[in-house]
Design a protein around this motif. Structure first.
Motif, PDB file in Angstrom:
ATOM      1  N   ALA A  89       3.558   6.756   8.698  1.00 28.52           N
ATOM      2  CA  ALA A  89       3.836   7.543   9.687  1.00 28.52           C
ATOM      3  C   ALA A  89       4.507   6.783  10.944  1.00 28.52           C
ATOM      4  O   ALA A  89       5.477   7.649  11.628  1.00 28.52           O
ATOM      5  N   ASN A  90       4.504   5.565  11.031  1.00 28.67           N
ATOM      6  CA  ASN A  90       5.221   4.937  12.084  1.00 28.67           C
ATOM      7  C   ASN A  90       5.946   3.439  11.675  1.00 28.67           C
ATOM      8  O   ASN A  90       5.050   2.553  11.732  1.00 28.67           O
ATOM      9  N   GLY A 170      -0.303   6.714  11.507  1.00 32.84           N
ATOM     10  CA  GLY A 170       0.386   7.272  12.789  1.00 32.84           C
ATOM     11  C   GLY A 170      -0.222   6.714  14.180  1.00 32.84           C
ATOM     12  O   GLY A 170      -1.470   7.091  14.249  1.00 32.84           O
TER      13      GLY A 170
END
Length: 204
Positions: A89-90, A170
């Motif tokens: 997610a990141n 995330g």
């Protein structure tokens, strides 16, 4: 095996963290420690130091190819993991995490090589840090950091594993710094110790 059965191990994020720590520990830490010990034992380091190249250039020339190969290995594994399971997610934070893990184990390798007399001896000298870092990563992966968070983050490998997991799931950039600092501190400590322990010639 971990990728194919990732759901049994807690999902993509946990598998990514464990793979990153283990592959870098083996590919950078153990390999570079063994390589430098071998080069010192056969006096190759001593001969290199008699050339016009600087000490830093000599070390960089020896370790950079190993680090680059390891980065490519980890990247390939994580790309497959992202395609098979959940993508990170990141990704930027994940890249930062991997860079810190590489730097930490490189520092540990330079330091440990100073205490390693031969390639065979490296099997013994690398064992404590390998077990501590991989053990910390597994501890964080299995139990999380709801309890004993500070202890887990201060052990080398613990904060890095948590950051890799959170980056995959995330994480806000505001939460990154508390997880980056412990690993960054270990990078600093490892290179300071390496500067004191690294040897160019075998012990007499």
């Amino acid at each position: 095996m971990l990728i194919a059965t990732q759901d049994n191990f807690g999902g993509s994020a946990i598998v990514a963290a464990l793979i990153s720590i283990v592959v870098v520990a083996m590919g950078v830490y153990i390999t570079i420690t063994t390589t430098l010990a071998s080069r010192r034992q056969n006096l190759f380091l001593k001969r290199l130091r008699s050339t016009a190249a600087s000490d830093n250039a000599i070390i960089a020339g020896l370790v950079t190819p190993l680090v680059v190969v390891n980065v490519l290995q980890v990247a390939a594994i994580l790309i497959v993991l992202a395609l098979v399971g959940e993508p990170p997610a990141n990704a930027p934070v994940l890249i930062i995490t991997l860079a810190l893990i590489e730097a930490m184990f490189l520092g540990f390798a330079l330091a440990t090589s100073g205490l390693t007399n031969s390639p065979d001896h490296a099997q013994v000298t690398t064992l404590p840090i390998f077990l501590i870092t991989v053990g910390a990563a597994m501890w964080v992966a299995v139990t999380g950091t709801e309890e004993l968070a500070l202890v887990k983050r201060l052990i080398p490998g613990g904060a890095a594993a948590e950051l890799a997991i959170e980056a995959w799931n995330g994480i806000d950039f505001a939460e990154v710094i508390p997880l980056v600092l412990p690993t960054l501190a270990w990078v600093f400590v490892a290179f300071v110790v390496a500067s004191q322990l690294f040897r160019w010639e075998p012990r007499r």
